[in-house]
Motif scaffolding. Structure first.
Motif, PDB file in Angstrom:
ATOM      1  N   THR A  75       0.834  -1.202   0.000  1.00 38.64           N
ATOM      2  CA  THR A  75       0.000   0.000   0.000  1.00 38.64           C
ATOM      3  C   THR A  75       0.868   1.250   0.000  1.00 38.64           C
ATOM      4  O   THR A  75       0.609   2.217  -0.735  1.00 38.64           O
ATOM      5  CB  THR A  75      -0.935   0.013   1.229  1.00 38.64           C
ATOM      6  N   ARG A 126      -4.401   3.028  -9.574  1.00 44.18           N
ATOM      7  CA  ARG A 126      -3.166   2.779  -8.828  1.00 44.18           C
ATOM      8  C   ARG A 126      -2.117   2.075  -9.679  1.00 44.18           C
ATOM      9  O   ARG A 126      -0.912   2.263  -9.499  1.00 44.18           O
ATOM     10  CB  ARG A 126      -3.470   1.966  -7.570  1.00 44.18           C
ATOM     11  N   HIS A 127      -2.570   1.257 -10.647  1.00 43.93           N
ATOM     12  CA  HIS A 127      -1.617   0.558 -11.505  1.00 43.93           C
ATOM     13  C   HIS A 127      -0.957   1.528 -12.495  1.00 43.93           C
ATOM     14  O   HIS A 127       0.228   1.375 -12.810  1.00 43.93           O
ATOM     15  CB  HIS A 127      -2.319  -0.577 -12.231  1.00 43.93           C
ATOM     16  N   ALA A 145     -11.011   3.610  -9.911  1.00 39.97           N
ATOM     17  CA  ALA A 145      -9.981   3.606  -8.865  1.00 39.97           C
ATOM     18  C   ALA A 145      -9.083   2.378  -8.942  1.00 39.97           C
ATOM     19  O   ALA A 145      -7.868   2.468  -8.711  1.00 39.97           O
ATOM     20  CB  ALA A 145     -10.636   3.704  -7.491  1.00 39.97           C
ATOM     21  N   TRP A 146      -9.644   1.223  -9.276  1.00 40.49           N
ATOM     22  CA  TRP A 146      -8.829   0.005  -9.278  1.00 40.49           C
ATOM     23  C   TRP A 146      -7.777   0.020 -10.388  1.00 40.49           C
ATOM     24  O   TRP A 146      -6.731  -0.618 -10.262  1.00 40.49           O
ATOM     25  CB  TRP A 146      -9.711  -1.236  -9.375  1.00 40.49           C
ATOM     26  N   LYS A 147      -8.045   0.753 -11.474  1.00 41.86           N
ATOM     27  CA  LYS A 147      -7.037   0.871 -12.534  1.00 41.86           C
ATOM     28  C   LYS A 147      -6.015   1.959 -12.202  1.00 41.86           C
ATOM     29  O   LYS A 147      -4.843   1.868 -12.581  1.00 41.86           O
ATOM     30  CB  LYS A 147      -7.708   1.225 -13.864  1.00 41.86           C
ATOM     31  N   THR A 158       1.931  -4.798 -10.076  1.00 34.17           N
ATOM     32  CA  THR A 158       1.196  -4.443 -11.293  1.00 34.17           C
ATOM     33  C   THR A 158       1.610  -5.340 -12.462  1.00 34.17           C
ATOM     34  O   THR A 158       0.762  -5.818 -13.227  1.00 34.17           O
ATOM     35  CB  THR A 158       1.434  -2.962 -11.637  1.00 34.17           C
ATOM     36  N   TYR A 211       2.414   1.818  -3.507  1.00 31.85           N
ATOM     37  CA  TYR A 211       1.472   2.426  -4.445  1.00 31.85           C
ATOM     38  C   TYR A 211       1.279   3.912  -4.123  1.00 31.85           C
ATOM     39  O   TYR A 211       1.181   4.748  -5.037  1.00 31.85           O
ATOM     40  CB  TYR A 211       0.122   1.702  -4.396  1.00 31.85           C
TER      41      TYR A 211
END
Length: 303
Positions: free
Chosen positions: A6, A36-37, A32-34, A94, A9
């Motif tokens: 965490t 951070r990558h 949001a889930w994309k 990732t 990221y």
């Protein structure tokens, strides 16, 4: 997700927010889930760039050693070894989640190493070889995260968008790169317009361009526009949830070329920036644009 991951990221997000204002704004339009990558990939590329460009007080051999050391830790992490680094755990996570092509990362690190020894490029083909690793592969790294209805068809437009974005940066940052002892304007193009490095240095010192340099920059803008044209079909091939993000990035980076043109192609008088009001308007318009709508190519390339 464990605490270290965490934190990694978050470190990548902070780097992105601080140094990639244009792309960071666009990334906020992703789920949001994309998001951070994308931050993780940006953090990887930015940290490598900082090793090369933010340690200029060190001799090239020391900078190369630092890049090699960091790259070695990254490679070790790819092979499952524990990694003691503030951001690499996010990058490695990732890569694993999306099964990203490891060769793209090796190509990127190779191009970063070139910046320690190569200060100019004789031809545009030579510059493209460099940008293959420093820009085109970023497009192909991003593609699995963004998602596509036809990944094979979207691959080349993604590469072209990498070229377009980086060439835009090179045009905008001529003065800054000169200060680092580099030019990314091909020697053959400079010869074509009768421009020398000394001419660029004098224009940098004076804070204003000359007519031959103005024509050289105008020519490089048309090169960038051609890459945007080649990249345009790829935006509508992206997953619907990713199109607003990339539509925004496409328009804002293309908008830098508009600002260069508005300065009459004088890249020494000021650093071309898209005004905040326009940036926000572009993002809002992208959110309201129906999925599948073709993007507007920045200024058609000259014949």
């Amino acid at each position: 997700m464990d605490t270290d991951l965490t934190a990694a990221y978050e470190r990548c997000r902070q780097l992105h927010r601080r140094h990639g204002r244009t792309y960071y704004l666009a990334t906020r339009l992703l789920p949001a889930w994309k998001r951070r990558h994308v931050h993780a990939l940006y953090g990887f590329t930015r940290y490598a760039d900082e090793i090369v460009d933010r340690t200029e007080d060190l001799p090239p051999t020391e900078r190369a050693a630092r890049l090699d050391d960091w790259g070695g830790r990254f490679i070790a992490g790819l092979h499952g070894e524990p990694v003691d680094d503030p951001l690499l755990p996010a990058v490695l996570h990732t890569i694993a989640i999306f099964d990203l092509d490891r060769d793209d990362f090796a190509s990127f690190l190779k191009s970063m190493a070139m910046d320690l020894t190569v200060s100019s490029y004789r031809t545009y083909d030579h510059l493209l070889d460099y940008m293959e690793g420093s820009a085109a592969v970023i497009g192909t790294m991003m593609l699995p995260i963004l998602g596509s209805s036809d990944p094979a068809a979207a691959r080349e437009p993604a590469r072209q968008l990498g070229f377009a974005f980086q060439l835009t940066n090179f045009i905008r940052d001529v003065a800054e790169d000169l200060d680092r002892g580099r030019t990314y304007l091909p020697d053959e193009d400079m010869d074509r317009f009768g421009v020398t490095r000394a001419d660029l240095a004098r224009a940098r010192a004076a804070g204003r361009t000359t007519e031959p340099i103005r024509e050289l920059i105008r020519y490089e803008v048309t090169r960038a526009q051609a890459h945007y044209l080649a990249a345009a079909p790829g935006i509508t091939l992206l997953a619907p949830a990713s199109q607003a993000c990339m539509r925004t990035a496409y328009a804002l980076y293309g908008g830098i070329l508009d600002e260069v043109a508005a300065q009459d192609y004088d890249v020494f008088v000021d650093r071309a920036l898209v005004p905040q009001r326009r940036r926000m308007a572009v993002a809002a318009r992208a959110l309201l644009t129906p999925t599948g709508t073709p993007v507007v190519v920045p200024g058609p390339p000259s014949p």
